[in-house]
Motif scaffolding. Structure first.
Motif, PDB file in Angstrom:
ATOM      1  N   PRO A 171       0.827  -1.210   0.000  1.00  0.00           N
ATOM      2  CA  PRO A 171       0.000   0.000   0.000  1.00  0.00           C
ATOM      3  C   PRO A 171       0.863   1.264   0.000  1.00  0.00           C
ATOM      4  N   ILE A 217       0.012   4.321   1.650  1.00  0.00           N
ATOM      5  CA  ILE A 217      -0.936   5.084   2.460  1.00  0.00           C
ATOM      6  C   ILE A 217      -0.530   6.556   2.572  1.00  0.00           C
ATOM      7  N   ASP A 218       0.775   6.799   2.648  1.00  0.00           N
ATOM      8  CA  ASP A 218       1.210   8.198   2.771  1.00  0.00           C
ATOM      9  C   ASP A 218       1.396   8.830   1.397  1.00  0.00           C
ATOM     10  N   TYR A 219       0.391   8.610   0.541  1.00  0.00           N
ATOM     11  CA  TYR A 219       0.539   9.054  -0.850  1.00  0.00           C
ATOM     12  C   TYR A 219       0.761  10.551  -0.955  1.00  0.00           C
ATOM     13  N   GLN A 267     -14.937   4.910   0.372  1.00  0.00           N
ATOM     14  CA  GLN A 267     -13.762   4.543  -0.422  1.00  0.00           C
ATOM     15  C   GLN A 267     -13.714   5.318  -1.736  1.00  0.00           C
ATOM     16  N   GLN A 298     -12.216   8.488  -0.984  1.00  0.00           N
ATOM     17  CA  GLN A 298     -10.756   8.369  -0.856  1.00  0.00           C
ATOM     18  C   GLN A 298     -10.083   8.363  -2.218  1.00  0.00           C
ATOM     19  N   VAL A 336      -7.292  10.964  -3.845  1.00  0.00           N
ATOM     20  CA  VAL A 336      -6.041  10.646  -4.554  1.00  0.00           C
ATOM     21  C   VAL A 336      -5.999  11.394  -5.882  1.00  0.00           C
ATOM     22  N   SER A 371      -8.664   3.873  -4.930  1.00  0.00           N
ATOM     23  CA  SER A 371      -8.486   3.854  -3.481  1.00  0.00           C
ATOM     24  C   SER A 371      -8.024   2.473  -3.033  1.00  0.00           C
ATOM     25  N   PHE A 418      -4.544   2.538  -1.113  1.00  0.00           N
ATOM     26  CA  PHE A 418      -4.609   2.359   0.340  1.00  0.00           C
ATOM     27  C   PHE A 418      -4.432   0.915   0.784  1.00  0.00           C
ATOM     28  N   SER A 419      -4.711  -0.038  -0.103  1.00  0.00           N
ATOM     29  CA  SER A 419      -4.434  -1.414   0.310  1.00  0.00           C
ATOM     30  C   SER A 419      -3.530  -2.140  -0.676  1.00  0.00           C
TER      31      SER A 419
END
Lengths: 364, 744, 188
Positions: free
Chosen positions: B128, B130-132, B196, B199, B203, B287, B291-292
């Motif tokens: 992932p 996550i800290d995109y 989602q 989210q 992005v 997303s 994120f995953s």
């Protein structure tokens, strides 16, 4: 098992060509009823003759062209053409007039051009003009409205008159044409045209009994019949069978032309209302000019097409040789349809202007 | 720009939208499938992952047949920016990499990775991002690309390309319209996974930096609108727009027009007017990817229509065959006269050609309607009612397009902007004559495309042809120039020596001598060449003989059954040859073959000869017999003078396989060949036009046989020689044929 | 006298009119001049550029020249009826059916060399009108499929007959929507 393969869309709106035509026929009924009321059974007989001739002709020609005539007959387009022609013909015109006319409409004007959808001219109007030019006497023998006629006539009279030229009691057509005042009656438009040419003023002319209508200046019968067709036309508009563009622009153009001229000289030029509700303007605007096959297909084009018909009608009525002009006007504009369509193409999404620019580029 | 940003915002603030022309209102039928939550589809036994599922280029495969793959493992990769990879939808084994029916209206087979599921559903290591927000954009884009995300609304344009614009973006439009009847996959997705989706939008905002985000949802989905409103509450920049229900409001261009009144220029992209549009499904996938770390391996598919008992939305793995989805939803084929499954909606979807078609990234709906739900095409004449023009969302004149498309007046159709047609089907939907208008346009479009391609190709060919001509002329000129120079030089040389008559004579003598010599050499070489050729021919024949003889022992060793087959095959070949030949030739050539075959047969077994005579017996073996056919035909060209000499040579060859023996065989064969040639010429002279064909046929199998694997060492060495020999023999046959042609 | 005057006036008037119209026409000819390729170029652009020579001329351009000089337009089998129709439009003549003496219209094909049989004689390379065959003496040759026009000219020179003309395969992108089950009937 093989899967079904078809191209999208897989759904259709449930209104086919036959339904459209049937709706138009349905919308004609009030007008036809009123016409029968005022001019006797002749109208119904003419419609019957025309419809039979049309269906037989269409079937025979499709058979000759090796097409599926059963399917084509179901679209009711031949019936509609026949009805439009029949209501335009004098009710007591000899039977062969309507038969020849319908045959001409279906065979020559429609099928020889390739059948439904390919005819350049409105079949009913082309046939009407052909008849008017070929048999001017028979085509102008309109009877006086029933309440103004000297001799009344019933269904059998009408039948006999159509087939033999004499009513059951032996009255000739000329006698049947006599009005209650003992004078041979003419249509309102004829009357105005002749009397104006004889030096009467318009206001003097409309004093005659044929104009003894609710609104002064309107023909007794034609105003009611026009009203009948107006109702039918509005029904078609509501059903979205026809678009508003052609009837509106045509009536407006005629109205404006007449208004301007009557303002110039109200003694010589009949009023706008007179023009709209006499003759076959209403049926022309809602039922004839809107024939989809021979009319313009773009919205802008329809407005031009309708307006031009209105102007032509006025020009021919006022200065032409014939008292009414719907048929001529429609035919003239039929010829202009490809041109109108070409120059009134709507702007396609994402294009800055219509195709003109690229056209020029292609040429240079 | 007439529709500047502030004006649009002002109008949107007043809850006002624009409209697009035309449009239709087909029955929505969405309640069939949107009442239940998205279900989970069991993993099918086999998955068919099409290699190319998007617009652009496909990557090259990085897995092999038999390889174990984990869920989410990439199956392709590419350096091309327009490529997105595909991934294994579940863990299992790659069963095959071959062409499989595709999710395309044509159903033409396309390269597909077939995976047998191991039902473990074991994920590969996920990474992932996550800290995109603290990562460089390129890394986020790479993550999106590596996750295999392409537009999920319809066209399947690679998302990472759409997310890296070169201009400023005014509006990011999220398309949740879903205007096609029946389809509810986006509806359910928004209801259940609004968070989602948001989210994903976050992005995209990070990547695109749009001034405003517009989320367009048709007003027939109040629950979805509410869910999205709740999810986007914290972002004032995200605006949910409830769009009036009208088909095709969900078309990219139409939605842009409704929300902003801007128009994408013809042949342009939304980016040209400062707009980027993404589908809600794509946002969800983004997303998931960011994120995953999950690649795009499943999507929501609406399975609906009245021919399925349990219409619903399902999470289907990419690559699941349609049959699997239908079975899960209790599809009842009895409700249809003919199986009828539509991929996509009723307005723009296409019929699948069978139920093995896999779900791909753009598949949003599987529709199995009953016969009453859809209409059959019952085309009638166009009455120019122009109901189609009134329905067209891009203001085309469908009746004119139809007219020109049908008449194949392709340039005129283009003049009427055929290529601006979005194929939404509104025109055909309203047509009272039930004309399949869109079908005509598609045909016309594909024909224009093919024509343009051909035009390009022919232009290229012309250019190459002209360049070649120019080159040839230049070469000719160069040669002429050289000759001229040489001639001049000679002339000069002669002139300079002209005063010396002796020299002249000497020179002339020398020239004559040289010339004579040259002629001699030429003759010599030609003689040697002829010798060589003869050798080659000789070499050719014996090789065949050796091979024939080489096969002999094996035949002997092999079971009599095989021999029978071979014999039958020979007989058959003979028969075929006899049939092909006209009467004249028939007498000459095959008779020898017959003899030879019979000799061989005698040599082998009595049983065999019996079986030849009684063809009925060998019927069941005839299939096998086809294989050894070349063997059968092979000895044919040898055409030995007498059958016995042939058999002798063969026997000796078989027993010793020495060079001497093969030499003998060579001689025999050469004699045979010469004879065959003579015969061929004779045959040609008899002016039988059709005999060339059988001759050619006689020769052809020989080449085949020459390519067959050889067993002895010696033969391997001879391989090349033989090839040449075969080629030369062929050439000879051809020449003979030509000669015959000329004479006849 | 007056008669002579009348004749003079008439002549003058007609002359003046002729002058005016002539100058208008002349002006229009200059002003609205249509720039166009020479006829041969236009014809050449219609021809399929296979350079196959089936028409009897050594390439498309010579045939284009021949058509411009009055030869028949129906000698091009690779172009087929479509090309004949376009030529007929351009030349303003009646479209004819393909002259079968020059061959028949066939599916599009490209040459393919069976490479293990190729002996490297370069004869096909010399024959190829568009340089679509790669190779050198005594080396295996191969056809650049994208450049091959399917003209057939390399097949005959090959001494070992290792060149096949294979039909071009249909792909999803070149698919022409021939769903044959849609009943498209003709009605009156």
């Amino acid at each position: 098992m093989k899967f079904r393969l078809a191209s999208s869309p897989h759904q259709h709106i449930r209104r086919d060509t036959g339904q459209v035509m049937r709706l138009v026929i349905l919308a004609m009924i009030p007008g036809v009823l009123l016409q029968t009321w005022f001019f006797g059974w002749g109208t119904v007989i003419q419609i019957g003759l025309a419809v039979v001739t049309a269906v037989v002709t269409e079937a025979a020609i499709l058979e000759l062209r090796k097409r599926d005539f059963e399917r084509a007959l179901k679209d009711y387009s031949a019936v509609l053409t026949a009805m439009l022609l029949a209501v335009s013909i004098p009710p007591f015109a000899p039977w062969w007039v309507v038969v020849i006319g319908t045959f001409f409409a279906i065979c020559i004007v429609k099928q020889l051009y390739g059948g439904l959808g390919f005819n350049v001219f409105n079949p009913a109007m082309a046939a009407y003009v052909m008849l008017l030019v070929s048999f001017p006497v028979q085509m102008t023998q309109w009877l006086p409205p029933v309440n103004l006629a000297q001799y009344s006539h019933n269904f059998m009279d009408a039948l006999q008159a159509v087939f033999t030229g004499f009513s059951v009691e032996g009255f000739s057509l000329a006698q049947l044409k006599t009005g209650i005042d003992g004078v041979t009656m003419a249509t309102p438009l004829d009357t105005v045209k002749t009397s104006l040419s004889q030096g009467f003023t318009y206001s003097e002319t409309i004093e005659r009994p044929i104009f003894d209508s609710v609104i002064p200046g309107l023909g007794v019968a034609s105003s009611w019949i026009s009203l009948g067709y107006l109702i039918g036309g509005l029904y078609l508009l509501k059903q979205k069978v026809i678009n508003w563009h052609i009837p509106t622009s045509m009536l407006a153009a005629l109205f404006i032309c007449a208004l301007i001229m009557s303002l110039v000289d109200s003694d010589l030029y009949p009023s706008s209302i007179f023009h709209l509700f006499n003759g076959s303007i209403i049926i022309g605007a809602f039922f004839i000019a809107t024939d989809p096959v021979s009319a313009s297909t773009t919205n802008k084009g329809r407005i031009i097409f309708g307006a031009a018909i209105g102007i032509w009608v006025y020009l021919i009525r006022e200065w032409g040789g014939y008292p009414d002009a719907i048929a001529f006007a429609v035919l003239i504009m039929n010829m202009a349809v490809p041109l109108i369509d070409y120059y009134t193409r709507p702007r396609t999404y994402g294009h800055t202007s219509t195709k003109r620019k690229t056209k020029n580029k292609a040429q240079s | 720009m007439p529709n500047n940003y502030d004006d649009i915002i002002e109008k949107l603030d007043n809850n006002q939208l624009w409209d697009f022309p035309g449009g239709v209102f087909p029955a929505e039928r969405k309640t069939l499938s949107n009442q239940t939550p998205i279900g989970k589809l069991p993993i099918p036994e086999r998955l068919f992952v099409t290699v190319k599922q998007h617009i652009g280029v496909e990557g090259h495969l990085i897995v092999e047949v038999g390889q174990k793959v984990l869920k989410g493992q990439a199956l392709t990769k590419s350096m091309n920016p327009f490529a997105v990879p595909i991934h294994a939808p579940t863990s299992g084994e790659v069963a095959a990499i071959q062409k499989h029916v595709s999710a395309h209206p044509s159903g033409l087979p396309e390269m597909t990775v077939e995976i047998i599921s191991d039902q473990q559903d074991k994920w590969i290591q996920l990474n992932p991002l996550i800290d995109y927000q603290s990562q460089p954009k390129i890394k986020v884009l790479a993550a999106i690309c590596d996750a295999g995300i392409s537009g999920m609304g319809g066209a399947g344009f690679p998302t990472h390309i759409k997310s890296s614009p070169k201009k400023d973006v005014d509006f990011l439009i999220i398309n949740g319209i879903e205007c096609e009847p029946y389809i509810t996959s986006d509806d359910r997705l928004m209801r259940e996974h609004a968070w989602q989706i948001r989210q994903g939008i976050d992005v995209l905002c990070h990547l695109l930096k749009p001034k405003q985000v517009l989320i367009g949802i048709e007003n027939n989905k109040p629950e979805a609108i509410e869910a999205m409103q709740v999810a986007c509450r914290e972002n004032p920049n995200y605006r949910i727009c409830s769009v009036p229900t009208k088909y095709p409001a969900g078309g990219e261009k139409q939605l842009i027009q409704v929300l902003t009144n801007r128009e994408v220029p013809a042949k342009g992209l939304p980016m040209d007017v400062g707009i980027i549009m993404h589908n809600v499904g794509t946002c969800f996938a983004i997303s998931d990817a960011v994120f995953s770390g999950k690649p795009l391996i499943s999507r929501v598919v609406t399975v609906t229509g009245e021919a399925v008992e349990k219409p619903s939305n399902l999470w289907a793995l990419i690559g699941s065959p349609v049959a699997h989805l239908l079975a899960h939803s209790d599809y009842n084929p009895k409700l249809q006269k003919q199986p009828n499954v539509i991929m996509g909606g009723p307005m723009m979807g296409f019929n699948v050609i069978n139920d093995k078609v896999p779900v791909i990234k753009t598949t949003n709906c599987i529709l199995a309607p009953t016969d009453t739900e859809i209409s059959s095409n019952n085309e009638q004449a166009c009455i120019r009612c122009s109901a189609c023009a009134d329905a067209c969302p891009v203001s085309l004149l469908p009746q004119q397009l139809f007219w020109h498309s049908k008449a194949k007046e392709l340039d005129k159709a283009q003049d009427y902007n055929l290529f601006d047609c979005i194929e939404c089907g509104a025109c055909a939907y309203v047509c009272p004559s039930e004309i399949p208008l869109v079908h005509y346009y598609r045909i016309a479009k594909s024909e224009i495309r093919v024509e343009q391609e051909e035009k390009q190709k022919s232009d290229k060919a012309r250019e190459r042809f002209e360049k070649r001509e120019a080159r040839l002329i230049a070469e000719q000129h160069a040669r002429d120039e050289k000759h001229r120079l040489a001639a001049e030089a000679r002339k000069q040389a002669m002139e300079s020596k002209g005063n010396n008559a002796k020299d002249k004579i000497a020179a002339a003598l020398a020239r004559a001598k040289a010339k004579k010599q040259a002629v001699n050499i030429e003759e010599e070489t030609s003689v040697s060449k002829a010798d060589l050729a003869n050798d080659v021919i000789e070499a050719a024949a014996p090789n065949e003989t050796t091979e024939a003889s080489a096969t002999q022992p094996t035949t002997k060793v092999a079971s009599s059954n095989q021999r029978v087959q071979a014999a039958i095959a020979r007989a058959k070949a003979k028969k075929a040859a006899a049939e092909a030949a006209t009467s004249n030739v028939e007498v000459e050539v095959p008779s020898e073959v017959e003899v030879e075959v019979e000799v061989e047969v005698e040599k082998n077994n009595d049983k065999v000869s019996e079986s030849i005579k009684t063809e009925t017996q060998s019927k069941n073996q005839s299939v096998n017999a086809k294989e050894p056919a070349p063997h059968a035909a092979k000895p044919e060209p040898l055409k030995p003078e007498s059958a016995s000499s042939e058999s002798v040579s063969e026997v000796t060859a078989t027993k010793t396989a020495t060079i001497a023996a093969s030499k003998k065989a060579r001689i025999a064969a050469a004699v045979a060949k010469a004879k065959a040639k003579r015969e061929a010429q004779k045959a040609a002279e008899t002016e039988q036009t059709s005999k060339e064909a059988p001759l050619a046929e006689v020769e052809d199998p020989k080449t085949d046989s020459s390519q067959e694997p050889v067993k002895t060492q010696e033969q391997q060495i001879d391989m090349k020689k033989r090839k040449i020999a075969a080629a030369v023999a062929k050439a000879k046959a051809k020449k003979a044929a030509e000669k015959a042609d000329k004479s006849s | 006298m007056s008669l002579g005057f009348a004749i003079l006036t008439a002549l003058l008037a007609i002359g003046l009119l002729a002058l005016i119209f002539g100058s208008i026409l002349g002006f229009a000819a200059v002003k609205f001049k249509v720039e166009s390729d020479p006829l041969v170029e236009q014809i050449d652009h219609i021809l399929p550029q296979t350079q196959c020579g089936q028409c009897g001329y050594p390439g498309c351009k010579p045939y284009a020249q021949a058509i411009a000089d009055g030869d028949e337009i129906n000698k091009c089998p690779p172009g087929g009826d479509a090309t004949i129709k376009k030529l007929a439009d351009l030349m303003g003549v009646e479209a004819k059916s393909l002259d079968s003496a020059h061959g028949t219209e066939d599916v599009k094909k490209v040459a393919f060399i069976r490479e293990d049989e190729c002996i490297g004689c370069t004869k096909c390379i010399q024959a190829c009108p568009v340089d679509a065959i790669l190779g050198a003496a005594k080396q295996m040759h191969t056809v650049i499929t994208d450049e091959c026009t399917g003209c057939d000219l390399c097949v005959d020179p090959c001494p070992v007959d290792c060149i096949d003309m294979l039909p071009v395969k249909d792909s999803a992108s070149s698919w022409r929507w021939d769903i044959n089950t849609i009943p498209i009937k003709q009605v009156g």
